[in-house]
Structures are given as C-alpha cells and as structure tokens.
Design an enzyme around this catalytic site. Structure first.
Site, short mmCIF file in Angstrom:
data_model
loop_
_atom_site.label_atom_id
_atom_site.label_comp_id
_atom_site.label_asym_id
_atom_site.label_seq_id
_atom_site.Cartn_x
_atom_site.Cartn_y
_atom_site.Cartn_z
N VAL A 111 5.66 -13.66 -11.62
CA VAL A 111 4.25 -13.25 -11.70
C VAL A 111 4.11 -11.80 -12.18
O VAL A 111 3.32 -11.50 -13.07
CB VAL A 111 3.55 -13.46 -10.34
N ASP B 133 3.62 -12.23 -3.33
CA ASP B 133 3.49 -11.32 -2.18
C ASP B 133 4.36 -11.74 -0.99
O ASP B 133 4.41 -11.03 0.01
CB ASP B 133 2.03 -11.26 -1.72
N ASP C 198 0.70 0.47 -11.90
CA ASP C 198 1.04 0.98 -10.58
C ASP C 198 2.48 0.62 -10.27
O ASP C 198 3.26 0.29 -11.16
CB ASP C 198 0.05 0.49 -9.51
N ARG D 160 -7.29 -0.39 -8.01
CA ARG D 160 -7.61 -1.39 -9.02
C ARG D 160 -8.89 -2.17 -8.70
O ARG D 160 -9.30 -3.01 -9.47
CB ARG D 160 -6.43 -2.35 -9.17
N LYS E 150 -7.12 -9.88 3.06
CA LYS E 150 -7.44 -8.70 2.24
C LYS E 150 -7.92 -9.11 0.85
O LYS E 150 -8.92 -8.60 0.35
CB LYS E 150 -6.18 -7.83 2.11
N ASN E 151 -7.18 -10.06 0.24
CA ASN E 151 -7.48 -10.37 -1.15
C ASN E 151 -8.68 -11.29 -1.32
O ASN E 151 -9.02 -11.66 -2.45
CB ASN E 151 -6.23 -10.94 -1.85
#
Ligand code: EPU
Length: 430
Positions: free
Chosen positions: A325, A303, A114, A90, A21-22
């Site tokens: 982070v 994550d 968020d 974002r 995804k990223n």
C-alpha cells in the site's frame, strides 16, 4: 514528552476500543456539509481529532464535547481557506470536497510527503477537476474553485485510495447529478461514513466490483451518528496481548472488521475467541513464521503490519512481509534491529504477486528471522503505527526503554499509557 517503559510484564485484563480515528476525522469534515448540528458519538479524544476540530472551527463551526460525544454546528461557512492551522498534517485535503460542494471555493495548504512516503494527492485533485473544479497550485497552497458548481461524473480511480474515495463521496453528495466511482476503496470506515451521510439525506449506493454511486441532493441535514470502533487499535492490542504472552479482552472489537487479521494471527500462533461484546486474545502456542502481504480492504491492512512485526520477531523461522500500500512503511525496523531483532529490508517484492512498487527501488518488503530476544532502548517515535510497533517492542524487551515524541502515539491512541497500565504494563509518561 516521553514514556519510560520497563518490559517483561504479561498484559492481562480488558481494554475498551475507542472510536475509529480514520472515520472520526472524516466525519467531522463531513459535518461541514450541513448547516444543522451534527452529533458524533464515540469520537476519540486524540490528536488527529483535535487538529480536525481546529480546521472545522477555522471554517466556521462551533464545536462542543461531552465525554466522547462531539457536536459540530456550522450554520455558515465563514472561511474557505484553511491555511493558518497551528499544526500541519494531511487532514486539510479532505476539506477540499465538502468546501467546494458547499461554497464553490477552497484553499488548503500544500501537503508534503511524510514519514511513510511521498503521499501524493493527484487522484483527489483530478477527480475534483473532472467534477468541475479549477485547481491552482500556489506557492504554499492549492486554491480550488468551481465557478459553475460541481457536477456528477464517472471517475475511475487507478488505485482504490481511501482518502480520494472519501473526498469524492463528500463532494458528490451535493453535486448536480450522479457520480460514479469505479475502483473505489471500501474500507469499513468508508462504509460508516456512507451510513452517516445517508442519515443526513444523501443518496449513496454501494455497487458490485468496488463501484459507488452517489446521486447529488440539494442539501443535507444534521443528525446523530455513532462512530465505529477502531480496528487499528484492535489489531494493536491483539498483537500486544500475544507478544507479551498475556490475555486481553478487547471490548467492542468486531470480527467482521478483522477477518484477515484474525486469520494471520491464528496462523502465526495467536489465539482468539469472539464474544458478543468483543474479542479475547492470547498466545495459543509457540509462534511460527508466516508470509504476509498488506493490501486494501478486505486484505491485511497496512496499519496492522507494524505491531504484527513484533510477533514475527518472536516466531520461530523466517517470515516475509510484503507492503503493497505504501512504498516506505518500514521506518520502524532500524530501531527493532538495534533492540536485537533480525530483520532485513528489501526493495524486491517478496510476495507471490509483484506489486505496483516492483522495480522502483522502494524498500517495501522485509524478511524477519526469529525468535530473537529484545533489549531496552532509547528511541524517538517518527510515525503513529511505527510508534505502536516500538511501544510493543519495549513492553516485551528486557530492561528499561525511553520512548520519545509520544505525541505521535497520542495522535491516534487515546490515553494509551493509562489504558496499558490497567493491563499491568510498567509505563510512565514523563
Ligand atoms: N495515493 C496516490 N495518489 C492519491 C492518493 C493516494 O498515489 O491521490 C497512493 C498513496 O501514496 C498510497 C496509496 O495510494 O500509496 C493508498 O493511499 P490512500 O489514499 O488509500 O491512504 P490515505 O487515505 O492517505 C488512509 C489512512 C491511513 C491508512 C490508509 C490505507 C486516514 C487519515 N489515513 O490514508 O492511515 O494507512 O488509508 O488504509 O484515513 C494511520 O492511521 O496511521 C494511517 C496512515
């Protein structure tokens, strides 16, 4: 939409990773840098990709999808203002660099914080200003223009931000002269983006000590790129396999993207075997507590901590997890405690080294006492990775759970219910 989950099943079998995804979202935006078609293989069919496609279409791209191959063609930039997106998130900030580079102008919606913290974009904006952009904060947008074009400069990031590094790289590919990014982020998704841009004609060098050099070129061409597999999915599915006492082969998982994760998993009692086509995960022994700290690459990813927390709830002893982070990424803990977990959140740095959140009263460390059995619950997902933690919790819990707002999970995990059903999970989309 919601999931009804009945917990207690061991998950077994094979699951195939989607494209990251990223990386996919940034690569779609990077396709705006060329007027030629760009073909992206292994593009996951997820919510965040749909939002990015909408952004590209607003700018002037025509986009087609054939299974997981997406072709983006933007012969001309028709619109540099991406304010009328149907869903706000974002991703538009990443369009600043490419739009400025290609047209000298961009306007994006103002982004608030968020569920994982305030998420400022100051490093993106300052870097683009140093490169020659003039950026105005308006009522509900940032308006940026570069009357004399963008030029290469030396940029020192105060923290290796993934998004800021990507935005600068995208802007710098078409800027005049050499851009140097010091203290750059070096996540595998960024390296994959660099590989794609290189293939499009960009000149980008990865130097020592987190330094990236970009020599601007006049134009970029189209081409093809295969997006790297999603290592966040890999860590989620590995945690799921070990948490449910299952045995899951994660096809396409890559050891070199997961080295820190694999070490932490083995320390806590999970086992794995690396094979040519993926990695098999299972529970090796009774789980034991560990101390863990999230960090930028090559550290333990932020994550990964949410799904991993479930292993800590099932481990004997007291575990510590220090999030360095994001300042506010333990939103999932409240529901886990209602389910029976014993997790305490602290604003102190419960790690060896104090992090940049020290003394700032951010709830960024947890102490997890285990093992604790979990019970089914009705909950509403607030954020993608927190949602994965909740989903794993419901899969190991006794009884039935209702998981609401699963659109958050669909943002990042393609067809998660069907893929988990194939592993034997009792999960229904309702
Ligand atoms: N930061 C600033 N100023 C900036 C930019 C970042 O202070 O201008 C701070 C952030 O507030 C945060 C830290 O720097 O505390 C790191 O943020 P970073 O910019 O590295 O993160 P990001 O680019 O916004 C990406 C992923 C995240 C992932 C992080 C860290 C995407 C779309 N998002 O975010 O993924 O957690 O890098 O690896 O690539 C997710 O997939 O669920 C997700 C949140």
């Amino acid at each position: 939409m919601k999931f009804i989950v009945r917990g207690g099943k061991k998950l077994e079998g094979e699951i195939v990773l989607g494209g990251a995804k990223n990386a996919a979202t940034k690569m779609l935006v990077a396709s705006l840098l060329t007027s030629e078609p760009m073909v992206l293989h292994n593009t996951p069919n997820i919510g965040d990709v749909a939002i990015t496609q909408e952004l590209c279409e607003l700018v002037g791209s025509s986009i087609t999808r054939d299974n997981n191959t997406v072709t983006v063609h933007t012969p001309e930039i028709k619109n540099t203002r991406v304010l009328s997106l149907s869903r706000k998130n974002r991703i538009p900030v990443l369009a600043l660099g490419p739009l400025l580079a290609r047209t000298g102008e961009a306007e994006i919606p103002l982004l608030g914080g968020d569920k994982i913290g305030p998420r400022p974009i100051d490093m993106h904006l300052t870097a683009l200003e140093e490169m020659g952009a003039i950026i105005e904060k308006r009522d509900s947008s940032y308006y940026a223009h570069a009357p004399h074009g963008l030029k290469g400069v030396k940029i020192q990031l105060r923290y290796p931000s993934v998004g800021a590094t990507e935005n600068i790289i995208l802007a710098a590919t078409l800027a005049k002269g050499r851009t140097v990014i010091e203290n750059a982020a070096t996540e595998p998704e960024i390296i994959d983006l660099v590989k794609m841009l290189q293939n499009m004609g960009a000149i980008i060098e990865l130097g020592a000590n987190r330094t990236i050099y970009i020599d601007g070129v006049r134009s970029l061409r189209g081409g093809e790129h295969t997006i790297l597999p999603d290592r966040n999915e890999a860590a989620s599915f590995a945690s799921l396999a070990v948490a449910t006492r299952g045995d899951v082969f994660v096809r396409n998982a890559k050891q070199d993207h997961l080295i820190t994760f694999l070490n932490a998993l083995r320390k806590v009692g999970g086992e794995y075997k690396v094979e040519n086509t993926g990695i098999r995960f299972w529970r090796g022994k009774n789980l034991t507590s560990i101390e863990l700290e999230t960090d930028t690459h090559p550290g333990f990813m932020t994550d990964w901590q949410q799904p991993f927390t479930l292993l800590l709830t099932q481990a004997k002893g007291s575990s510590i997890l220090h999030e360095t982070v994001y300042e506010d990424r333990f939103g999932h803990v409240g529901e886990l405690n209602i389910m029976g977990a014993d997790i305490h959140v602290f604003s102190k740095c419960l790690g060896e080294i104090a992090c940049r959140f020290n003394g700032k009263n951010h709830q960024h460390s947890i102490l997890v006492n285990g093992p604790t059995p979990l019970k089914g619950i009705s909950l509403t997902i607030k954020d993608l990775r927190a949602g994965m933690a909740h989903l794993i919790a419901t899969l190991i819990a006794e009884g039935e759970s209702t998981v609401d707002n699963i659109e958050e999970l669909d943002r990042g995990y393609e067809n998660i219910d069907t893929r988990l059903q194939n592993l034997g999970a009792d999960i229904i989309r309702a």
